[in-house]
Write an enzyme that holds these catalytic residues in place. Sequence first.
Site, short mmCIF file in Angstrom:
data_model
loop_
_atom_site.label_atom_id
_atom_site.label_comp_id
_atom_site.label_asym_id
_atom_site.label_seq_id
_atom_site.Cartn_x
_atom_site.Cartn_y
_atom_site.Cartn_z
N ASP A 108 -8.89 -2.77 -6.41
CA ASP A 108 -10.23 -2.32 -6.79
C ASP A 108 -11.10 -3.42 -7.41
O ASP A 108 -11.95 -3.15 -8.26
CB ASP A 108 -10.15 -1.12 -7.75
N LYS A 123 -13.31 -5.74 -3.21
CA LYS A 123 -13.05 -6.40 -1.92
C LYS A 123 -14.01 -5.92 -0.83
O LYS A 123 -14.57 -6.71 -0.08
CB LYS A 123 -11.59 -6.15 -1.47
N GLY A 180 -9.18 2.17 -1.04
CA GLY A 180 -10.53 2.74 -1.03
C GLY A 180 -11.49 1.60 -1.29
O GLY A 180 -11.51 1.06 -2.40
N HIS A 181 -12.21 1.18 -0.28
CA HIS A 181 -13.11 0.04 -0.41
C HIS A 181 -14.56 0.53 -0.36
O HIS A 181 -14.98 1.11 0.63
CB HIS A 181 -12.84 -0.99 0.69
N GLN A 184 -5.32 -3.36 -1.74
CA GLN A 184 -4.58 -3.40 -3.00
C GLN A 184 -4.83 -4.75 -3.68
O GLN A 184 -5.88 -5.33 -3.49
CB GLN A 184 -3.09 -3.14 -2.79
P1 GDP Z 1 -11.99 -2.50 -3.60
O1 GDP Z 1 -10.89 -1.52 -3.44
O2 GDP Z 1 -11.51 -3.84 -4.05
O3 GDP Z 1 -12.88 -2.60 -2.40
O4 GDP Z 1 -12.89 -1.96 -4.80
P2 GDP Z 1 -13.36 -0.44 -5.04
O5 GDP Z 1 -14.43 -0.12 -4.09
O6 GDP Z 1 -12.19 0.47 -5.10
O7 GDP Z 1 -13.87 -0.53 -6.53
C1 GDP Z 1 -14.89 -1.41 -6.91
C2 GDP Z 1 -16.01 -0.59 -7.54
O8 GDP Z 1 -16.88 -1.44 -8.24
C3 GDP Z 1 -16.85 0.14 -6.53
O9 GDP Z 1 -17.33 1.33 -7.10
C4 GDP Z 1 -18.00 -0.83 -6.28
O10 GDP Z 1 -19.18 -0.19 -5.85
C5 GDP Z 1 -18.19 -1.41 -7.65
N1 GDP Z 1 -18.66 -2.79 -7.72
C6 GDP Z 1 -18.35 -3.84 -6.90
N2 GDP Z 1 -18.91 -4.97 -7.36
C7 GDP Z 1 -19.58 -4.64 -8.50
C8 GDP Z 1 -20.33 -5.38 -9.45
O11 GDP Z 1 -20.48 -6.61 -9.38
N3 GDP Z 1 -20.86 -4.69 -10.51
C9 GDP Z 1 -20.68 -3.35 -10.66
N4 GDP Z 1 -21.22 -2.75 -11.72
N5 GDP Z 1 -19.99 -2.61 -9.77
C10 GDP Z 1 -19.43 -3.27 -8.72
P1 IMO Z 2 -7.56 -0.91 -2.97
O1 IMO Z 2 -7.40 -1.54 -1.60
C1 IMO Z 2 -5.71 0.31 -6.69
C2 IMO Z 2 -1.59 1.76 -6.50
C3 IMO Z 2 -1.34 3.23 -6.79
C4 IMO Z 2 0.06 3.12 -7.40
C5 IMO Z 2 0.70 2.04 -6.55
C6 IMO Z 2 1.57 2.55 -5.40
O2 IMO Z 2 -8.65 0.10 -3.02
O3 IMO Z 2 -7.68 -1.96 -4.01
P2 IMO Z 2 0.97 3.68 -3.06
O4 IMO Z 2 0.18 4.91 -2.74
O5 IMO Z 2 0.45 2.43 -2.47
O6 IMO Z 2 2.44 3.86 -2.82
O7 IMO Z 2 0.84 3.53 -4.67
O8 IMO Z 2 -0.35 1.25 -6.03
N1 IMO Z 2 -2.59 1.52 -5.43
C7 IMO Z 2 -3.83 1.04 -5.66
N2 IMO Z 2 -4.46 0.79 -6.81
N3 IMO Z 2 -6.33 0.06 -5.53
C8 IMO Z 2 -5.69 0.29 -4.36
O9 IMO Z 2 -6.20 -0.08 -3.16
C9 IMO Z 2 -4.39 0.85 -4.39
N4 IMO Z 2 -3.50 1.23 -3.44
C10 IMO Z 2 -2.40 1.62 -4.10
O10 IMO Z 2 -2.28 3.73 -7.71
O11 IMO Z 2 -0.02 2.67 -8.71
MG MG Z 3 -10.35 0.39 -4.13
#
Ligand code: GDP
Ligand code: IMO
Ligand code: MG
Length: 432
Positions: A16, A19, A43-44, A233
């Site tokens: 998270d 990415k 979840g991206h 991840q």
């Molecule tokens: P990913 O899994 O690495 O793609 O990241 P996620 O989408 O799960 O979580 C990142 C969260 O931070 C999302 O809600 C994005 O919209 C938000 N986000 C990304 N870059 C920034 C930033 O520079 N500032 C803020 N405030 N939010 C951001």
């Molecule tokens: P993105 O790509 C954050 C965590 C789960 C749990 C562990 C194992 O959005 O960054 P799993 O379901 O993979 O067997 O769970 O890994 N986990 C993540 N945490 N971002 C993710 O993906 C994750 N995918 C799995 O919360 O701790």
């Molecule tokens: Mg994510």
Amino acid sequence: MAKSKVDVLLGLQWGDEGKGKIVDVLTPEYDVIARFQGGPNAGHTLEFNGIKHVLHIIPSGIFHEQKLNVIGNGVLIEPRIFQDEVNALTEKGVDATKNLYISQKAHLILPSHRMLDAANEQAKGSAKIGTTHKGIGPAYTDKIARNGLRVGDILQSDFRERYELLKCQHVQTALSLHFDLKAFRIDGMSLDEYEALWMQSIETLRRFRLINSEYFINRCLDEGKRVLAEGAQGSMLDIDFGSYPFVTSSSTITAGVCSGLGVAPSRIGRVMGITKAYCTRVGAGPFPTELFDETGNTLCQLGHEFGATTGRARRCGWLDLPALRYACMLNGVTDLFVTKPDVMNDFDTIRVCTAYDVDGKQITEIPFEFNTIEIKPVLQDYKGWKAELSHCKSYNDLPQQLRTYLDAIEQETGVPIMAVSISPDRKDVLFK
Ligand code: GDP
Ligand code: IMO
Ligand code: MG
């Protein structure tokens, strides 16, 4: 045309890091965006034109019509979740069948893998991992045990037979774990009800170009096309180097690109690593800099730190340099992206963990006993910048205190910062 290499973009923390957003921003520079591992546990999030999109296994280049997207052999596909993802894109006017190719060698997540995920977690009791319940562990287990079903198998006449055989094994395992099969639900449905929908969604998969993606990607590189591998991840969730067993079941680091796409190590180019300006983690496992106080709560609220896949609140804490340095080493990171400093705009003081205190002794390496020993973070203070960043249009516009903080990250990791992201929106990435 000269041959090219695969650039990589991956997370350096516990996932998270942002990415999806950064891949979307980088996509104009590339011809092909490819996912190499993970599955719908990811979840991206992408935001542009005031609309938010969440992708799970479809690469984050999908909104750029003229770019090709590839789901590589290292990825896990849950057809029903995939269908939902495709439909959500269709509603937004994006026809993914046009520019998304799928490896025939990608493994399938069966409904009974999801059941096993729940059964395993329940059996672990208080030692549970806190998985996303998407069937990741059991599906990768079957892959390694050589029992899995792959995307290409859906075209074979014995697919249903092999499906039933595998499901039968899963049911036996779940029963041996004393799991209540009757009470188990996926999206409010029984296993049989969900299975019927899952089977229908196989038809959606058939509408896509199912390819030998290793040949496709290598041909693209031979032709000089630019390929970006999108990680899911984060490095601290890597199956080998993460905080085992509180990890995911795939190779989330650069090495995973080679096996997850079929490219040789010599074909890896730049490795771009992303870190938040602080730290988050979803699920169980060690997190030395975790904050249980008001500051942690503020990071969670202002950073909207709730899982894009499960909606769970993310645990929050200060930036962890021993973990970040470890991730840079494992991945061979050549460029850093830092996201979300804006979340700390109002902070008087920003703290960073420079080492771990274990029984009064300072260490800077991640210990084998990461999960079991008490680790106190050794913290260094930085002055907050106490300013909005929304007016910043270039890296040089960033407040001095933030620049000092970023310089320290560069120095501590030995990796130059390529860009800083200051909002969820596509337009707010400041390249250095
Ligand atoms: P990913 O899994 O690495 O793609 O990241 P996620 O989408 O799960 O979580 C990142 C969260 O931070 C999302 O809600 C994005 O919209 C938000 N986000 C990304 N870059 C920034 C930033 O520079 N500032 C803020 N405030 N939010 C951001
Ligand atoms: P993105 O790509 C954050 C965590 C789960 C749990 C562990 C194992 O959005 O960054 P799993 O379901 O993979 O067997 O769970 O890994 N986990 C993540 N945490 N971002 C993710 O993906 C994750 N995918 C799995 O919360 O701790
Ligand atoms: Mg994510």
